[in-house]
Scaffold this active site. Structure first.
Site, short mmCIF file in Angstrom:
data_model
loop_
_atom_site.label_atom_id
_atom_site.label_comp_id
_atom_site.label_asym_id
_atom_site.label_seq_id
_atom_site.Cartn_x
_atom_site.Cartn_y
_atom_site.Cartn_z
N GLU A 13 1.24 -9.74 -0.86
CA GLU A 13 -0.18 -10.30 -1.06
C GLU A 13 -0.47 -10.57 -2.68
OE1 GLU A 13 -1.86 -7.15 1.42
OE2 GLU A 13 -3.13 -9.29 2.51
N GLY A 43 0.95 -5.60 1.05
CA GLY A 43 0.04 -5.77 -0.28
C GLY A 43 1.09 -6.39 -1.35
N GLU A 99 2.14 -5.83 8.14
CA GLU A 99 1.28 -4.87 8.41
C GLU A 99 1.17 -4.94 10.05
OE1 GLU A 99 1.10 -7.12 6.15
OE2 GLU A 99 -0.15 -6.25 4.63
N ALA A 124 0.69 -1.16 0.02
CA ALA A 124 0.04 0.23 0.20
C ALA A 124 0.80 1.40 -0.06
CB ALA A 124 -0.84 -0.16 1.24
#
Ligand code: COA
Length: 253
Positions: A110, A107, A130, A62
């Site tokens: 991910e 992310g 995170e 992110a």
């Protein structure tokens, strides 16, 4: 600047390169939109490779600078935009390979976890970081990582926000191969896959992805997928090529 560079390496292998080097290829909203645009162009590709531009980052996840300016009620919609992209990649019916060329955090990892196969360059680092910034993985990382490496290794990584090397990732089964240049390796794997019968590859992917169904459902899914291939021309071509000691010429029919 093109935030996602798209290039057909061969007629069948599409490469998407995340191109935002100044921010370690982090997912800004603009980049996410460009990614969707690139996915719209998959067309007849049989294998998709995703990598990052440069040698520093696959993606640092992110965009934390964008995130810092969001009001509380804007946070989940922003997370959801990454979720939607990751889910779209996960749901592609063609095989996907993440070539992790550098840092893959949050992310970024991910996205790689939503791919079918991951390969990494020796210098790559990765982790679901995170919890170190007060949240948890929000784009299916907890689910995918656990399915890929098991509960014990996933818990160890996520709770510690641990950053691991490519070698460590290979040791726990998070990446399939580590090499000097992961893109060369990814291309080799893609070439091997693209040589195989496209419908059989798609069915196999579908069935393997279904392993978290209960056993009865999984057995049935395999049975149905197998049966759906029996009437294909490619199955006959595979047998014919074997008997003639030549490579098969698959048509995807
Ligand atoms: N969002 C926005 N910008 C990011 C970013 C992110 N996730 N990750 C890195 N950047 C930016 C840095 O702020 C820096 O910008 P600046 O030059 O304007 O200061 C630039 O990218 C280079 O990063 P830098 O940290 O200086 O490089 P590095 O080689 O020392 O470290 C990382 C690279 C990826 C290891 C480090 O930036 C990092 O840990 N980023 C956060 C990763 C993370 O935890 N992501 C998960 C979020 S949930």
């Amino acid at each position: 600047m093109t935030l996602i560079q798209s290039e057909f390496l061969t007629e069948q292998i599409l490469l998407l390169k995340i191109n935002r080097k100044s921010a370690m290829n982090a997912f800004s909203d603009e980049l996410i939109e460009a990614f969707h645009g690139a996915l719209d162009q998959i067309g007849e590709a049989r294998v998709l490779i995703i990598t990052g531009s440069g040698d520093k980052a696959f993606s640092a996840g992110a965009d934390l600078k964008e995130r810092k300016n969001l009001k509380e009620d804007e946070v989940w919609p922003a997370v959801s935009r990454i979720r939607k992209l990751v889910q779209r990649v996960y749901e592609l019916d063609i095989p996907t390979i993440a070539a992790i060329n550098g840092a893959a955090f949050g992310g970024g990892l991910e996205l790689a976890l939503a791919c079918d196969i991951r390969v990494a360059s020796r210098a790559a680092k990765m982790g679901l970081t995170e919890t170190s910034i007060g949240v948890i993985p929000g784009a299916f990382g907890t689910v995918h990582l656990t399915r890929i490496v098991g509960v014990s290794a996933a818990t160890n990584l996520i709770l510690r926000a641990k950053r691991i090397s490519a070698d460590e990732a290979e040791r726990i089964g998070l990446v399939a191969e580590v090499s000097e240049d992961c893109l060369v390796e990814a291309r080799q794997i893609a070439t091997e896959i693209a040589r195989n019968a496209p419908l059989a590859v798609k069915r196999a992917k579908e069935v393997v992805k279904g392993v978290s169904l209960n056993l009865e459902e999984a057995f049935l899914a395999e049975e149905k997928a197998y049966q759906s291939l029996i009437g294909t021309k490619d199955r006959l071509e595979g047998l014919q090529a074997f008997s003639e000691k030549r490579s098969a010429r698959f048509l995807g029919r």
